[in-house]
Design a protein around this motif. Sequence first.
Motif, PDB file in Angstrom:
ATOM      1  N   ARG A   1      36.175  48.777 -21.310  1.00  0.00           N
ATOM      2  CA  ARG A   1      34.977  48.040 -20.912  1.00  0.00           C
ATOM      3  C   ARG A   1      34.757  46.905 -21.906  1.00  0.00           C
ATOM      4  O   ARG A   1      34.984  47.059 -23.102  1.00  0.00           O
ATOM      5  CB  ARG A   1      33.764  48.976 -20.866  1.00  0.00           C
ATOM      6  N   ILE A   2      34.306  45.762 -21.400  1.00  0.00           N
ATOM      7  CA  ILE A   2      34.263  44.543 -22.198  1.00  0.00           C
ATOM      8  C   ILE A   2      32.830  44.139 -22.522  1.00  0.00           C
ATOM      9  O   ILE A   2      31.970  44.035 -21.642  1.00  0.00           O
ATOM     10  CB  ILE A   2      34.959  43.388 -21.454  1.00  0.00           C
ATOM     11  N   GLY A   3      32.600  43.892 -23.805  1.00  0.00           N
ATOM     12  CA  GLY A   3      31.370  43.257 -24.267  1.00  0.00           C
ATOM     13  C   GLY A   3      31.725  41.971 -24.989  1.00  0.00           C
ATOM     14  O   GLY A   3      32.874  41.768 -25.396  1.00  0.00           O
ATOM     15  N   VAL A   4      30.742  41.095 -25.133  1.00  0.00           N
ATOM     16  CA  VAL A   4      30.960  39.829 -25.841  1.00  0.00           C
ATOM     17  C   VAL A   4      29.869  39.655 -26.886  1.00  0.00           C
ATOM     18  O   VAL A   4      28.685  39.869 -26.603  1.00  0.00           O
ATOM     19  CB  VAL A   4      30.968  38.629 -24.869  1.00  0.00           C
TER      20      VAL A   4
ATOM     21  N   ALA B   1      26.319  30.651 -26.502  1.00  0.00           N
ATOM     22  CA  ALA B   1      26.243  29.945 -25.220  1.00  0.00           C
ATOM     23  C   ALA B   1      27.527  30.139 -24.436  1.00  0.00           C
ATOM     24  O   ALA B   1      27.510  30.380 -23.218  1.00  0.00           O
ATOM     25  CB  ALA B   1      25.980  28.458 -25.456  1.00  0.00           C
ATOM     26  N   ALA B   2      28.671  30.050 -25.135  1.00  0.00           N
ATOM     27  CA  ALA B   2      29.953  30.296 -24.475  1.00  0.00           C
ATOM     28  C   ALA B   2      30.015  31.716 -23.933  1.00  0.00           C
ATOM     29  O   ALA B   2      30.523  31.951 -22.831  1.00  0.00           O
ATOM     30  CB  ALA B   2      31.095  30.047 -25.461  1.00  0.00           C
ATOM     31  N   ALA B   3      29.485  32.684 -24.699  1.00  0.00           N
ATOM     32  CA  ALA B   3      29.496  34.081 -24.265  1.00  0.00           C
ATOM     33  C   ALA B   3      28.704  34.267 -22.979  1.00  0.00           C
ATOM     34  O   ALA B   3      29.139  34.975 -22.053  1.00  0.00           O
ATOM     35  CB  ALA B   3      28.928  34.968 -25.374  1.00  0.00           C
ATOM     36  N   LEU B   4      27.551  33.656 -22.894  1.00  0.00           N
ATOM     37  CA  LEU B   4      26.718  33.797 -21.696  1.00  0.00           C
ATOM     38  C   LEU B   4      27.336  33.084 -20.502  1.00  0.00           C
ATOM     39  O   LEU B   4      27.277  33.591 -19.369  1.00  0.00           O
ATOM     40  CB  LEU B   4      25.315  33.283 -21.984  1.00  0.00           C
ATOM     41  N   CYS B   5      27.934  31.930 -20.727  1.00  0.00           N
ATOM     42  CA  CYS B   5      28.615  31.233 -19.629  1.00  0.00           C
ATOM     43  C   CYS B   5      29.787  32.059 -19.113  1.00  0.00           C
ATOM     44  O   CYS B   5      30.000  32.169 -17.896  1.00  0.00           O
ATOM     45  CB  CYS B   5      29.105  29.867 -20.095  1.00  0.00           C
ATOM     46  N   ALA B   6      30.544  32.662 -20.032  1.00  0.00           N
ATOM     47  CA  ALA B   6      31.672  33.498 -19.621  1.00  0.00           C
ATOM     48  C   ALA B   6      31.190  34.736 -18.881  1.00  0.00           C
ATOM     49  O   ALA B   6      31.811  35.159 -17.899  1.00  0.00           O
ATOM     50  CB  ALA B   6      32.499  33.892 -20.845  1.00  0.00           C
ATOM     51  N   ALA B   7      30.082  35.311 -19.330  1.00  0.00           N
ATOM     52  CA  ALA B   7      29.515  36.475 -18.636  1.00  0.00           C
ATOM     53  C   ALA B   7      29.088  36.112 -17.225  1.00  0.00           C
ATOM     54  O   ALA B   7      29.247  36.906 -16.287  1.00  0.00           O
ATOM     55  CB  ALA B   7      28.334  37.027 -19.429  1.00  0.00           C
TER      56      ALA B   7
ATOM     57  N   ALA C   1      23.497  27.438 -22.807  1.00  0.00           N
ATOM     58  CA  ALA C   1      24.158  27.961 -21.605  1.00  0.00           C
ATOM     59  C   ALA C   1      23.547  27.368 -20.341  1.00  0.00           C
ATOM     60  O   ALA C   1      24.142  27.454 -19.256  1.00  0.00           O
ATOM     61  CB  ALA C   1      24.086  29.480 -21.568  1.00  0.00           C
ATOM     62  N   GLY C   2      22.352  26.807 -20.442  1.00  0.00           N
ATOM     63  CA  GLY C   2      21.739  26.094 -19.322  1.00  0.00           C
ATOM     64  C   GLY C   2      21.535  26.958 -18.089  1.00  0.00           C
ATOM     65  O   GLY C   2      21.087  28.102 -18.166  1.00  0.00           O
ATOM     66  N   GLU C   3      21.892  26.407 -16.939  1.00  0.00           N
ATOM     67  CA  GLU C   3      21.667  27.088 -15.664  1.00  0.00           C
ATOM     68  C   GLU C   3      22.488  28.360 -15.517  1.00  0.00           C
ATOM     69  O   GLU C   3      22.166  29.220 -14.692  1.00  0.00           O
ATOM     70  CB  GLU C   3      21.981  26.138 -14.503  1.00  0.00           C
ATOM     71  N   ALA C   4      23.544  28.505 -16.321  1.00  0.00           N
ATOM     72  CA  ALA C   4      24.348  29.729 -16.265  1.00  0.00           C
ATOM     73  C   ALA C   4      23.536  30.956 -16.643  1.00  0.00           C
ATOM     74  O   ALA C   4      23.854  32.082 -16.231  1.00  0.00           O
ATOM     75  CB  ALA C   4      25.560  29.605 -17.189  1.00  0.00           C
ATOM     76  N   LEU C   5      22.472  30.764 -17.404  1.00  0.00           N
ATOM     77  CA  LEU C   5      21.621  31.890 -17.802  1.00  0.00           C
ATOM     78  C   LEU C   5      21.112  32.662 -16.587  1.00  0.00           C
ATOM     79  O   LEU C   5      20.998  33.890 -16.625  1.00  0.00           O
ATOM     80  CB  LEU C   5      20.444  31.388 -18.638  1.00  0.00           C
ATOM     81  N   LYS C   6      20.815  31.956 -15.521  1.00  0.00           N
ATOM     82  CA  LYS C   6      20.264  32.605 -14.329  1.00  0.00           C
ATOM     83  C   LYS C   6      21.297  33.467 -13.611  1.00  0.00           C
ATOM     84  O   LYS C   6      20.931  34.314 -12.792  1.00  0.00           O
ATOM     85  CB  LYS C   6      19.721  31.545 -13.364  1.00  0.00           C
ATOM     86  N   ARG C   7      22.574  33.252 -13.910  1.00  0.00           N
ATOM     87  CA  ARG C   7      23.638  33.984 -13.223  1.00  0.00           C
ATOM     88  C   ARG C   7      24.202  35.138 -14.046  1.00  0.00           C
ATOM     89  O   ARG C   7      25.065  35.877 -13.570  1.00  0.00           O
ATOM     90  CB  ARG C   7      24.761  33.027 -12.847  1.00  0.00           C
ATOM     91  N   VAL C   8      23.727  35.291 -15.264  1.00  0.00           N
ATOM     92  CA  VAL C   8      24.222  36.383 -16.115  1.00  0.00           C
ATOM     93  C   VAL C   8      23.712  37.720 -15.581  1.00  0.00           C
ATOM     94  O   VAL C   8      22.517  37.887 -15.345  1.00  0.00           O
ATOM     95  CB  VAL C   8      23.771  36.189 -17.576  1.00  0.00           C
ATOM     96  N   GLN C   9      24.615  38.654 -15.393  1.00  0.00           N
ATOM     97  CA  GLN C   9      24.239  39.990 -14.937  1.00  0.00           C
ATOM     98  C   GLN C   9      24.333  41.033 -16.041  1.00  0.00           C
ATOM     99  O   GLN C   9      23.695  42.088 -15.959  1.00  0.00           O
ATOM    100  CB  GLN C   9      25.139  40.402 -13.760  1.00  0.00           C
ATOM    101  N   ALA C  10      25.119  40.768 -17.059  1.00  0.00           N
ATOM    102  CA  ALA C  10      25.322  41.735 -18.142  1.00  0.00           C
ATOM    103  C   ALA C  10      24.060  41.872 -18.985  1.00  0.00           C
ATOM    104  O   ALA C  10      23.423  40.868 -19.329  1.00  0.00           O
ATOM    105  CB  ALA C  10      26.480  41.285 -19.018  1.00  0.00           C
TER     106      ALA C  10
END
Length: 211
Positions: free
Chosen positions: A99-102, A110-116, A136-145
């Motif tokens: 299982r993967i964590g970042v 910011a890179a970690a959240l975008c990758a997530a 991370a900008g708008e990618a924050l809204k798409r993070v599920q982890a």
Amino acid sequence: MKWPGVELLADLRLPTNTQALVIFAHGSGSGRLSARNQYVADVLASRGLGSLLFDLLTEQEQRLDNQTAALRFDIPLLAKRLTDVIDWVGQDPDLASLRIGVFGASTGAAAALCAAAERPEVVAAVVSRGGRTDLAGEALKRVQAPTLQIVGGRDVQVLELNRQASRMLLCEHRLEVVAGASHLFEEPGTLTEVAVLAGDWFVTHLQAPSP
């Protein structure tokens, strides 16, 4: 680790019978040999968690960045490198079952959240240390982890930026403030607190419960 035209140096630590691997994304001007990240990785290893620390930039890119600081805030580039590493781990027969964590620091967060956000089916937890999570900008809204942001109480500007990022996160998330700590957590005991908080978060979200 190699891709066409890109070779990145990395250190892999795998405790016996580990179920999880934490991939580190370092901060501005730093690399896999960051003493702070190495310390956190040691603490995670003591709790049975593997770690992969790698350089987000090639040696040539790092030399350029040291002179110009041109790449350390290139979040799309850093996030792409991290996502490629996550994919590489998934294709390795010895690592694919983990299982993967970042764990991201400064701009690496910011890179970690975008990758997530790009790999929601793979990244199971994120921890940020003094991170510029706002980048991370708008990618924050798409993070599920599930996401933990750790910020020093004396790091006033970054703390406010983390609060702004928190308001955009739709996943399970928490903001922990380490009292008396500045941006680099150089004060006695503060980095230990970071490592304990990160370890608790990753153990909770990455390790399967005992039968």
